[in-house]
Scaffold this active site. Structure first.
Site, PDB file in Angstrom:
ATOM      1  N   TYR A 303       4.116 109.021  33.941  1.00 29.51           N
ATOM      2  CA  TYR A 303       2.748 109.601  34.070  1.00 29.51           C
ATOM      3  C   TYR A 303       2.991 110.684  34.885  1.00 29.51           C
ATOM      4  CZ  TYR A 303       1.515 104.273  32.870  1.00 29.51           C
ATOM      5  OH  TYR A 303       1.683 103.477  32.512  1.00 29.51           O
ATOM      6  N   GLU A 380     -14.376  90.269  46.572  1.00 26.70           N
ATOM      7  CA  GLU A 380     -16.035  90.420  45.603  1.00 26.70           C
ATOM      8  C   GLU A 380     -16.857  91.255  45.446  1.00 26.70           C
ATOM      9  OE1 GLU A 380     -15.569  86.257  44.479  1.00 26.70           O
ATOM     10  OE2 GLU A 380     -14.091  87.251  42.644  1.00 26.70           O
TER      11      GLU A 380
END
Ligand SMILES: [Zn+2]
Length: 399
Positions: A303, A380
Site C-alpha cells: 500500500y 467494546e
C-alpha cells in the site's frame, strides 16, 4: 454545523445492537477477498435501513448509499471486514469458531461501528443534504481490497455526485479506550516487499575456495542494508528496512548454492519510497558483485502512504472533542509505520483516517496485547464513540 447534542447518547442507547453484531462477526472470521458469510451478515443488517446496496463483482465488497432529504455532495465512510490467519487464544465467550482465523485487528469492531453510524444517519436523513456511501471492504490485510472497489467504480456509486470526501476509523488495543487520535499528513506508511536470492556455487564445507559461498555474502547484505538506512536516509523523512527472513543451507558439511533474504521497506513519502527500494536493490547487487556473485531481486508494491488532508484531520479533532470531550481528542505525535489499504481512497479524495483507542478495562495500554496478537482483546465500550464519530463526520460534511 454543530453536531447534534444527542448523537453520542443515541449511539450509547443503540450499543447492544452494535455489540451483538460485533460478536457475531467475531465468532465467524473470514480471511482475504472472499468473505461470503460476513457479506451476508452485513447485507442482512443493512436490509432494515433505507440504504441502496450493491455487491462487488470481483470480491465480496458491499457499497451502501444512504440518501439525505435534500441533494448535495457525497461523503464516504469506510469499514474493513476481513480477519487474520491467527489462532485465537483469548478465551472470550464469543471467541472465534473458525480454527486458524481471528478478528485480531478489530475489523469486526469497524463494521459494527459503521453499521451503528448508518442507523444514526438513517434516523437523521432530514438533516442531511447529500449522500453517504458506506464502503465495506474485504481484503485489507494485504489483499488490496480497496483497490478492487475503486476499479469497480466505488467513487461513482452516486453517478450525479462523485465521492468528495472520505473518513475511516481504526481501533487499537494498546491505546487508551475511547480516545481518538489523528494527525495531518502521513498517518501510516507505505509498505514494500522485497526478496534477494544470492547465487553462489555449492560445494564441500571443508573446501570453500572451490565453491562460491553465498552465506557470508548474505550476512554482509543484512548489515550493509542497515548502514544504508542510517547513512542515506534523512532522519526527517524516515525509512524502515527489515530483513525478516534469512535462509540458506541444509546441513553442516555442505556449502549451499544460494542464500535467500526477504523483508519489508516502510516509508512516509513517495520520493523516499522510490529511493529506498532502489537502494536495497543496489546494495544487494553490489555487495554480491564484490564477491563475484549475482543476486535475483524481487520487489512487490504494497500500500502507498496513508495521507490525511490537514483540514479534514483538524475537523476530526474538533468533532471528536465536541462529541467525546476535549481530553478524548488528541494529536497523534507520529505516524504508524504499519500500512493501510484506505491509502488508495485518500489518494483519490481528501479525507482522513483516525485511530480509536480500545484498550480493555484493567489493562495498561503500554503492555496490553496489541493488534494482530492471538491474545488481543478490544474494549467494546469504545464502540458508541466510534459509531457517533463516523456519523458526525458525515453530518458535518453534508450539513
Ligand atoms: Zn487493521
Amino acid at each position: 454545523m454543530p453536531i447534534p447534542a444527542d448523537l453520542l447518547a443515541a449511539a450509547r442507547a443503540d450499543a447492544d445492537r452494535t455489540v451483538d453484531l460485533r460478536r457475531r462477526l467475531h465468532r465467524h472470521p473470514e480471511i482475504g477477498l472472499q468473505l461470503p458469510r460476513t457479506q451476508a451478515t452485513v447485507a442482512d443488517e443493512l436490509a432494515a435501513l433505507p440504504v441502496e446496496l450493491s455487491a462487488g463483482t470481483s470480491t465480496t465488497s458491499l457499497v451502501g448509499v444512504l440518501r439525505g432529504a435534500r441533494p448535495g455532495p457525497t461523503y464516504l465512510l469506510r469499514a474493513d471486514m476481513d480477519a487474520l490467519p491467527v489462532q485465537e487464544d483469548t478465551g472470550l465467550p464469543f471467541t472465534s469458531e473458525v480454527p486458524g482465523a481471528m478478528h485480531a485487528c478489530g475489523h469486526d469492531l469497524h463494521v459494527a461501528m459503521l453499521l451503528g453510524a448508518a442507523r444514526l444517519l438513517a434516523e437523521r436523513r432530514d438533516e442531511i443534504a447529500g449522500q453517504v456511501v458506506l464502503m465495506l471492504q474485504p481484503g485489507e490485510e494485504g489483499f488490496h481490497g480497496a483497490r478492487y472497489m475503486l476499479e469497480e467504480g466505488l467513487l461513482d456509486a452516486v453517478p450525479e455526485a462523485p465521492v468528495a470526501g472520505a473518513f475511516a476509523l481504526h481501533v487499537f488495543a494498546n491505546q487508551p479506550s475511547g480516545v481518538v487520535s489523528v494527525r495531518p499528513g502521513p498517518m501510516m506508511a507505505a509498505a514494500d516487499h522485497w526478496e534477494v536470492t544470492v547465487r553462489g556455487r555449492g560445494g564441500h564445507a571443508s573446501m570453500p575456495h572451490a565453491a562460491a559461498d553465498p552465506v557470508p555474502v548474505a550476512a554482509e547484505i543484512v548489515l550493509a542494508l542497515q548502514s544504508m538506512v542510517t547513512r542515506r536516509v534523512p532522519v526527517f523523512d524516515p525509512a524502515v528496512v527489515t530483513v525478516a527472513n534469512l535462509a540458506a543451507g541444509s546441513t553442516d558439511n555442505v556449502i549451499p548454492d544460494t542464500a535467500y533474504l526477504q523483508g519489508t521497506i516502510r516509508t512516509l513519502s513517495p520520493e523516499r519510497r522510490a529511493d529506498v527500494v532502489a537502494s536495497v536493490r543496489r546494495v544487494a547487487t553490489h555487495v554480491a558483485a564484490a564477491h563475484g556473485m549475482e543476486v535475483g531481486f524481487v520487489h512487490r508494491e504494497g500500500y502507498p502512504v496513508t495521507t490525511n488532508d490537514p483540514g479534514v484531520a483538524a475537523r476530526v479533532r474538533e468533532l471528536a472533542g465536541e462529541l467525546l470531550g476535549r481530553e478524548r481528542s488528541v494529536a497523534a505525535d507520529e505516524p504508524l509505520m504499519g500500512a493501510e489499504d484506505f491509502a488508495y481512497v485518500l489518494h483519490r479524495v481528501p479525507g482522513a483516517m483516525a485511530f480509536l483507542g480500545a484498550c480493555p478495562p484493567g489493562a495498561d495500554p503500554a503492555t496490553a496485547a496489541g493488534n494482530h496478537s492471538n491474545l488481543v482483546v478490544f474494549d467494546e465500550a469504545a464502540l458508541p464513540a466510534g459509531a457517533a464519530l463516523y456519523a458526525a463526520m458525515a453530518l458535518d460534511a453534508l450539513a
